[in-house]
Design a protein around this motif. Structure first.
Motif, PDB file in Angstrom:
ATOM      1  N   HIS A  49       0.851  -1.196   0.000  1.00 37.75           N
ATOM      2  CA  HIS A  49       0.000   0.000   0.000  1.00 37.75           C
ATOM      3  C   HIS A  49       0.877   1.233   0.000  1.00 37.75           C
ATOM      4  O   HIS A  49       1.741   1.396   0.850  1.00 37.75           O
ATOM      5  N   MET A  50       0.663   2.058  -0.948  1.00 34.06           N
ATOM      6  CA  MET A  50       1.363   3.335  -1.009  1.00 34.06           C
ATOM      7  C   MET A  50       0.391   4.394  -0.501  1.00 34.06           C
ATOM      8  O   MET A  50      -0.631   4.642  -1.125  1.00 34.06           O
ATOM      9  N   ALA A  51       0.720   4.954   0.633  1.00 31.42           N
ATOM     10  CA  ALA A  51      -0.159   5.963   1.218  1.00 31.42           C
ATOM     11  C   ALA A  51      -0.240   7.172   0.299  1.00 31.42           C
ATOM     12  O   ALA A  51       0.768   7.626  -0.245  1.00 31.42           O
ATOM     13  N   GLY A  52      -1.454   7.666   0.124  1.00 31.57           N
ATOM     14  CA  GLY A  52      -1.641   8.881  -0.654  1.00 31.57           C
ATOM     15  C   GLY A  52      -1.142  10.083   0.141  1.00 31.57           C
ATOM     16  O   GLY A  52      -0.826   9.978   1.328  1.00 31.57           O
ATOM     17  N   PRO A  53      -1.086  11.245  -0.473  1.00 28.49           N
ATOM     18  CA  PRO A  53      -0.535  12.416   0.213  1.00 28.49           C
ATOM     19  C   PRO A  53      -1.339  12.837   1.447  1.00 28.49           C
ATOM     20  O   PRO A  53      -0.755  13.303   2.434  1.00 28.49           O
ATOM     21  N   VAL A  54      -2.648  12.668   1.421  1.00 29.55           N
ATOM     22  CA  VAL A  54      -3.464  13.051   2.583  1.00 29.55           C
ATOM     23  C   VAL A  54      -3.222  12.070   3.729  1.00 29.55           C
ATOM     24  O   VAL A  54      -3.003  12.474   4.878  1.00 29.55           O
ATOM     25  N   GLU A  55      -3.255  10.771   3.421  1.00 30.07           N
ATOM     26  CA  GLU A  55      -2.999   9.765   4.452  1.00 30.07           C
ATOM     27  C   GLU A  55      -1.599   9.952   5.035  1.00 30.07           C
ATOM     28  O   GLU A  55      -1.408   9.883   6.253  1.00 30.07           O
ATOM     29  N   LYS A  56      -0.619  10.203   4.201  1.00 27.80           N
ATOM     30  CA  LYS A  56       0.754  10.405   4.673  1.00 27.80           C
ATOM     31  C   LYS A  56       0.849  11.639   5.569  1.00 27.80           C
ATOM     32  O   LYS A  56       1.477  11.597   6.628  1.00 27.80           O
ATOM     33  N   THR A  57       0.205  12.722   5.173  1.00 30.62           N
ATOM     34  CA  THR A  57       0.238  13.942   5.990  1.00 30.62           C
ATOM     35  C   THR A  57      -0.403  13.696   7.348  1.00 30.62           C
ATOM     36  O   THR A  57       0.147  14.075   8.390  1.00 30.62           O
ATOM     37  N   LEU A  58      -1.560  13.040   7.363  1.00 29.90           N
ATOM     38  CA  LEU A  58      -2.236  12.740   8.629  1.00 29.90           C
ATOM     39  C   LEU A  58      -1.390  11.799   9.498  1.00 29.90           C
ATOM     40  O   LEU A  58      -1.253  12.015  10.711  1.00 29.90           O
ATOM     41  N   THR A  59      -0.833  10.771   8.891  1.00 25.09           N
ATOM     42  CA  THR A  59      -0.010   9.810   9.631  1.00 25.09           C
ATOM     43  C   THR A  59       1.231  10.478  10.201  1.00 25.09           C
ATOM     44  O   THR A  59       1.595  10.267  11.368  1.00 25.09           O
ATOM     45  N   ASP A  60       1.896  11.298   9.385  1.00 24.14           N
ATOM     46  CA  ASP A  60       3.093  11.999   9.854  1.00 24.14           C
ATOM     47  C   ASP A  60       2.746  12.989  10.971  1.00 24.14           C
ATOM     48  O   ASP A  60       3.512  13.146  11.927  1.00 24.14           O
ATOM     49  N   ALA A  61       1.607  13.657  10.848  1.00 26.16           N
ATOM     50  CA  ALA A  61       1.202  14.616  11.877  1.00 26.16           C
ATOM     51  C   ALA A  61       0.907  13.905  13.193  1.00 26.16           C
ATOM     52  O   ALA A  61       1.300  14.388  14.264  1.00 26.16           O
ATOM     53  N   LEU A  62       0.233  12.765  13.134  1.00 25.77           N
ATOM     54  CA  LEU A  62      -0.037  12.019  14.364  1.00 25.77           C
ATOM     55  C   LEU A  62       1.264  11.503  14.972  1.00 25.77           C
ATOM     56  O   LEU A  62       1.440  11.533  16.191  1.00 25.77           O
ATOM     57  N   ALA A  63       2.190  11.061  14.142  1.00 25.04           N
ATOM     58  CA  ALA A  63       3.500  10.637  14.644  1.00 25.04           C
ATOM     59  C   ALA A  63       4.213  11.814  15.314  1.00 25.04           C
ATOM     60  O   ALA A  63       4.878  11.652  16.346  1.00 25.04           O
ATOM     61  N   PHE A  64       4.059  13.008  14.743  1.00 18.51           N
ATOM     62  CA  PHE A  64       4.650  14.208  15.347  1.00 18.51           C
ATOM     63  C   PHE A  64       4.054  14.450  16.729  1.00 18.51           C
ATOM     64  O   PHE A  64       4.774  14.735  17.689  1.00 18.51           O
ATOM     65  N   LEU A  65       2.726  14.325  16.835  1.00 19.12           N
ATOM     66  CA  LEU A  65       2.070  14.500  18.140  1.00 19.12           C
ATOM     67  C   LEU A  65       2.550  13.446  19.137  1.00 19.12           C
ATOM     68  O   LEU A  65       2.754  13.753  20.316  1.00 19.12           O
ATOM     69  N   ALA A 140      -9.594   9.546  10.941  1.00 21.48           N
ATOM     70  CA  ALA A 140      -9.312  10.287   9.707  1.00 21.48           C
ATOM     71  C   ALA A 140      -8.255   9.557   8.879  1.00 21.48           C
ATOM     72  O   ALA A 140      -8.356   9.496   7.641  1.00 21.48           O
ATOM     73  N   ILE A 141      -7.256   9.000   9.531  1.00 18.48           N
ATOM     74  CA  ILE A 141      -6.228   8.239   8.815  1.00 18.48           C
ATOM     75  C   ILE A 141      -6.842   7.008   8.167  1.00 18.48           C
ATOM     76  O   ILE A 141      -6.562   6.702   6.998  1.00 18.48           O
ATOM     77  N   ARG A 142      -7.695   6.295   8.891  1.00 19.28           N
ATOM     78  CA  ARG A 142      -8.363   5.114   8.306  1.00 19.28           C
ATOM     79  C   ARG A 142      -9.207   5.510   7.104  1.00 19.28           C
ATOM     80  O   ARG A 142      -9.231   4.810   6.089  1.00 19.28           O
ATOM     81  N   ARG A 143      -9.895   6.631   7.223  1.00 19.77           N
ATOM     82  CA  ARG A 143     -10.736   7.083   6.115  1.00 19.77           C
ATOM     83  C   ARG A 143      -9.894   7.462   4.899  1.00 19.77           C
ATOM     84  O   ARG A 143     -10.223   7.111   3.769  1.00 19.77           O
ATOM     85  N   ALA A 144      -8.781   8.159   5.109  1.00 17.03           N
ATOM     86  CA  ALA A 144      -7.882   8.507   4.000  1.00 17.03           C
ATOM     87  C   ALA A 144      -7.328   7.245   3.352  1.00 17.03           C
ATOM     88  O   ALA A 144      -7.221   7.156   2.126  1.00 17.03           O
ATOM     89  N   HIS A 145      -7.000   6.260   4.170  1.00 15.85           N
ATOM     90  CA  HIS A 145      -6.499   4.978   3.645  1.00 15.85           C
ATOM     91  C   HIS A 145      -7.577   4.310   2.793  1.00 15.85           C
ATOM     92  O   HIS A 145      -7.299   3.850   1.688  1.00 15.85           O
ATOM     93  N   HIS A 146      -8.787   4.268   3.333  1.00 15.78           N
ATOM     94  CA  HIS A 146      -9.904   3.646   2.610  1.00 15.78           C
ATOM     95  C   HIS A 146     -10.182   4.374   1.292  1.00 15.78           C
ATOM     96  O   HIS A 146     -10.472   3.745   0.276  1.00 15.78           O
ATOM     97  N   LEU A 147     -10.109   5.695   1.315  1.00 20.61           N
ATOM     98  CA  LEU A 147     -10.363   6.492   0.103  1.00 20.61           C
ATOM     99  C   LEU A 147      -9.151   6.519  -0.829  1.00 20.61           C
ATOM    100  O   LEU A 147      -9.251   7.010  -1.955  1.00 20.61           O
ATOM    101  N   ASN A 148      -8.020   5.997  -0.335  1.00 18.43           N
ATOM    102  CA  ASN A 148      -6.771   5.972  -1.101  1.00 18.43           C
ATOM    103  C   ASN A 148      -6.363   7.372  -1.550  1.00 18.43           C
ATOM    104  O   ASN A 148      -6.025   7.600  -2.709  1.00 18.43           O
ATOM    105  N   ILE A 149      -6.429   8.297  -0.603  1.00 19.53           N
ATOM    106  CA  ILE A 149      -6.024   9.687  -0.901  1.00 19.53           C
ATOM    107  C   ILE A 149      -4.853  10.088  -0.037  1.00 19.53           C
ATOM    108  O   ILE A 149      -4.599   9.529   0.978  1.00 19.53           O
TER     109      ILE A 149
END
Length: 149
Positions: A49-65, A140-149
């Motif tokens: 699975h290649m995370a889309g830019p939205v999923e990656k941004t959300l995932t990276d932001a949560l990792a930052f938190l 939100a991350i799950r939804r971005a993953h599901h939408l592949n965005i």
């Protein structure tokens, strides 16, 4: 006086003794050569699975938190913790399309879970607990993953 005894022996199966001794002392009989094992089936690995830019941004932001901490009532806490918007900005680097779409998806999920009254992420972030905020991030991350965005 002589007693005569008639002895009539019943014939036995000649393999009976061999079977009895085999049960008492089981020794493996040489097995017939086994058929060659079939060649292993090589399965292609599942697609990565290649995370889309939205999923990656959300995932990276949560990792930052997770790394720097979560804050309320300020974009950046003096010790490095950030609010949700601050984490999105840190993850995106710039206010690009992925940053905007990630924020839109995060706010939509916050409104879905916590009510339609939230007009902006900062107000929602400041009015909820860390666990509630994290739950929205994860959804939100799950939804971005599901939408592949």
């Amino acid at each position: 006086m002589t007693t005569r005894t008639q002895t009539h022996f019943t014939p036995i199966d000649p393999d009976l003794y061999a079977k009895a001794f085999q049960l008492l002392d089981p020794t493996p009989e040489p097995a017939a050569p086994a058929a060659p094992a079939p060649a292993p089936v090589t399965l292609a690995p599942p697609p990565v699975h290649m995370a889309g830019p939205v999923e990656k941004t959300l995932t990276d932001a949560l990792a930052f938190l997770d790394t720097h901490g979560w804050a309320k009532h300020r974009l950046i806490h003096p010790e490095g913790a950030r609010c949700s918007i601050g984490a999105l900005r840190a993850a995106a680097g710039t206010r690009n399309a992925a940053y905007r779409d990630a924020g839109t998806l995060l706010l939509a999920e916050a409104r879905r879970q916590h009510g339609k009254q939230w007009e902006a992420i900062p107000a929602w972030n400041d009015s909820h607990t860390g666990a509630q905020v994290r739950g929205v991030w994860e959804a939100a991350i799950r939804r971005a993953h599901h939408l592949n965005i």
